[in-house]
Design a protein around this motif. Structure first.
Motif, PDB file in Angstrom:
ATOM      1  N   ILE A  14       0.861  -1.189   0.000  1.00 51.93           N
ATOM      2  CA  ILE A  14       0.000   0.000   0.000  1.00 51.93           C
ATOM      3  C   ILE A  14       0.892   1.232   0.000  1.00 51.93           C
ATOM      4  O   ILE A  14       1.851   1.318   0.772  1.00 51.93           O
ATOM      5  N   ILE A  15       0.548   2.167  -0.869  1.00 55.98           N
ATOM      6  CA  ILE A  15       1.181   3.483  -0.914  1.00 55.98           C
ATOM      7  C   ILE A  15       0.066   4.521  -0.826  1.00 55.98           C
ATOM      8  O   ILE A  15      -1.115   4.167  -0.881  1.00 55.98           O
ATOM      9  N   GLU A  16       0.436   5.776  -0.669  1.00 59.79           N
ATOM     10  CA  GLU A  16      -0.559   6.858  -0.673  1.00 59.79           C
ATOM     11  C   GLU A  16      -0.145   7.913  -1.673  1.00 59.79           C
ATOM     12  O   GLU A  16       1.044   8.219  -1.804  1.00 59.79           O
ATOM     13  N   ASP A  17      -1.137   8.482  -2.357  1.00 56.38           N
ATOM     14  CA  ASP A  17      -0.840   9.596  -3.258  1.00 56.38           C
ATOM     15  C   ASP A  17      -0.619  10.856  -2.423  1.00 56.38           C
ATOM     16  O   ASP A  17      -0.781  10.841  -1.194  1.00 56.38           O
ATOM     17  N   PRO A  18      -0.231  11.975  -3.041  1.00 61.12           N
ATOM     18  CA  PRO A  18       0.065  13.193  -2.272  1.00 61.12           C
ATOM     19  C   PRO A  18      -1.102  13.729  -1.439  1.00 61.12           C
ATOM     20  O   PRO A  18      -0.895  14.491  -0.499  1.00 61.12           O
ATOM     21  N   ASP A  19      -2.334  13.297  -1.770  1.00 60.90           N
ATOM     22  CA  ASP A  19      -3.501  13.756  -1.028  1.00 60.90           C
ATOM     23  C   ASP A  19      -3.954  12.767   0.038  1.00 60.90           C
ATOM     24  O   ASP A  19      -5.010  12.932   0.643  1.00 60.90           O
ATOM     25  N   GLY A  20      -3.157  11.728   0.267  1.00 62.85           N
ATOM     26  CA  GLY A  20      -3.482  10.752   1.300  1.00 62.85           C
ATOM     27  C   GLY A  20      -4.417   9.641   0.859  1.00 62.85           C
ATOM     28  O   GLY A  20      -4.891   8.872   1.693  1.00 62.85           O
ATOM     29  N   ASN A  21      -4.693   9.557  -0.451  1.00 64.80           N
ATOM     30  CA  ASN A  21      -5.549   8.480  -0.943  1.00 64.80           C
ATOM     31  C   ASN A  21      -4.743   7.186  -1.009  1.00 64.80           C
ATOM     32  O   ASN A  21      -3.711   7.132  -1.681  1.00 64.80           O
ATOM     33  N   PRO A  22      -5.187   6.140  -0.306  1.00 69.78           N
ATOM     34  CA  PRO A  22      -4.435   4.889  -0.323  1.00 69.78           C
ATOM     35  C   PRO A  22      -4.593   4.153  -1.652  1.00 69.78           C
ATOM     36  O   PRO A  22      -5.672   4.151  -2.249  1.00 69.78           O
ATOM     37  N   ILE A  23      -3.496   3.534  -2.081  1.00 66.39           N
ATOM     38  CA  ILE A  23      -3.465   2.741  -3.303  1.00 66.39           C
ATOM     39  C   ILE A  23      -2.956   1.357  -2.933  1.00 66.39           C
ATOM     40  O   ILE A  23      -1.828   1.203  -2.461  1.00 66.39           O
ATOM     41  N   LEU A  24      -3.800   0.360  -3.137  1.00 65.98           N
ATOM     42  CA  LEU A  24      -3.451  -1.024  -2.867  1.00 65.98           C
ATOM     43  C   LEU A  24      -3.035  -1.681  -4.176  1.00 65.98           C
ATOM     44  O   LEU A  24      -3.775  -1.638  -5.159  1.00 65.98           O
ATOM     45  N   VAL A  25      -1.851  -2.279  -4.185  1.00 63.30           N
ATOM     46  CA  VAL A  25      -1.412  -3.101  -5.307  1.00 63.30           C
ATOM     47  C   VAL A  25      -1.379  -4.521  -4.769  1.00 63.30           C
ATOM     48  O   VAL A  25      -0.635  -4.830  -3.847  1.00 63.30           O
ATOM     49  N   ASP A  26      -2.241  -5.380  -5.330  1.00 65.17           N
ATOM     50  CA  ASP A  26      -2.520  -6.691  -4.752  1.00 65.17           C
ATOM     51  C   ASP A  26      -2.431  -7.756  -5.845  1.00 65.17           C
ATOM     52  O   ASP A  26      -3.316  -7.865  -6.683  1.00 65.17           O
ATOM     53  N   GLN A  27      -1.343  -8.515  -5.812  1.00 64.11           N
ATOM     54  CA  GLN A  27      -1.109  -9.561  -6.810  1.00 64.11           C
ATOM     55  C   GLN A  27      -1.597 -10.892  -6.247  1.00 64.11           C
ATOM     56  O   GLN A  27      -1.191 -11.286  -5.165  1.00 64.11           O
ATOM     57  N   HIS A  28      -2.448 -11.583  -7.004  1.00 66.64           N
ATOM     58  CA  HIS A  28      -3.065 -12.809  -6.521  1.00 66.64           C
ATOM     59  C   HIS A  28      -2.404 -14.083  -7.012  1.00 66.64           C
ATOM     60  O   HIS A  28      -2.834 -15.177  -6.654  1.00 66.64           O
TER      61      HIS A  28
END
Length: 123
Positions: free
Chosen positions: A108-122
């Motif tokens: 999980i990372i966050e953009d400059p505005d604090g929006n979380p981004i989940l990168v999830d490989q299955h």
């Protein structure tokens, strides 16, 4: 860098009420386990995830290795390679994938505005 299929993961209060609402907008259940409080819904090429009690905030989600129908892609960028590139570019991580492993992993990372981004490989 190929991030894979994109969806929005929504934090919901009542998964049954949310499912009913999104069905009115033309979404159909596509995957997940409503008994486990998570459901994936699809309308055409648009994908949303409904998650009750799992995340604090809504998430932008990418799934490396999958297409819009959750089918395996022949070629894709492994999550660990994506993570290494983002680290080289100075991106901060809220959580990291174990780079010594193979297969399923997430970060999980966050953009400059604090929006979380989940990168999830299955896979």
């Amino acid at each position: 860098m190929q991030l894979g299929v994109f969806s929005v993961s929504l934090t919901v209060k009542d998964i049954h009420a949310s499912k009913e609402f999104y069905e009115k907008l033309g979404f159909e259940s596509f995957g997940g386990e409503i008994e486990q409080n998570w459901l994936i819904m699809k309308n055409g090429e648009t994908i949303i995830g409904l998650f009750q009690g799992m995340f604090e905030k809504n998430l932008l989600t990418f799934n490396p290795g999958w297409d819009q129908d959750a089918q395996n892609l022949d070629a894709f960028t492994d999550i660990r390679d994506i993570q290494k590139q983002l680290k080289r570019d100075g991106v901060a991580f809220s959580s990291e994938a174990d780079e010594t492993t193979q297969g399923p992993a997430s970060f999980i990372i966050e953009d400059p505005d604090g929006n979380p981004i989940l990168v999830d490989q299955h896979r």
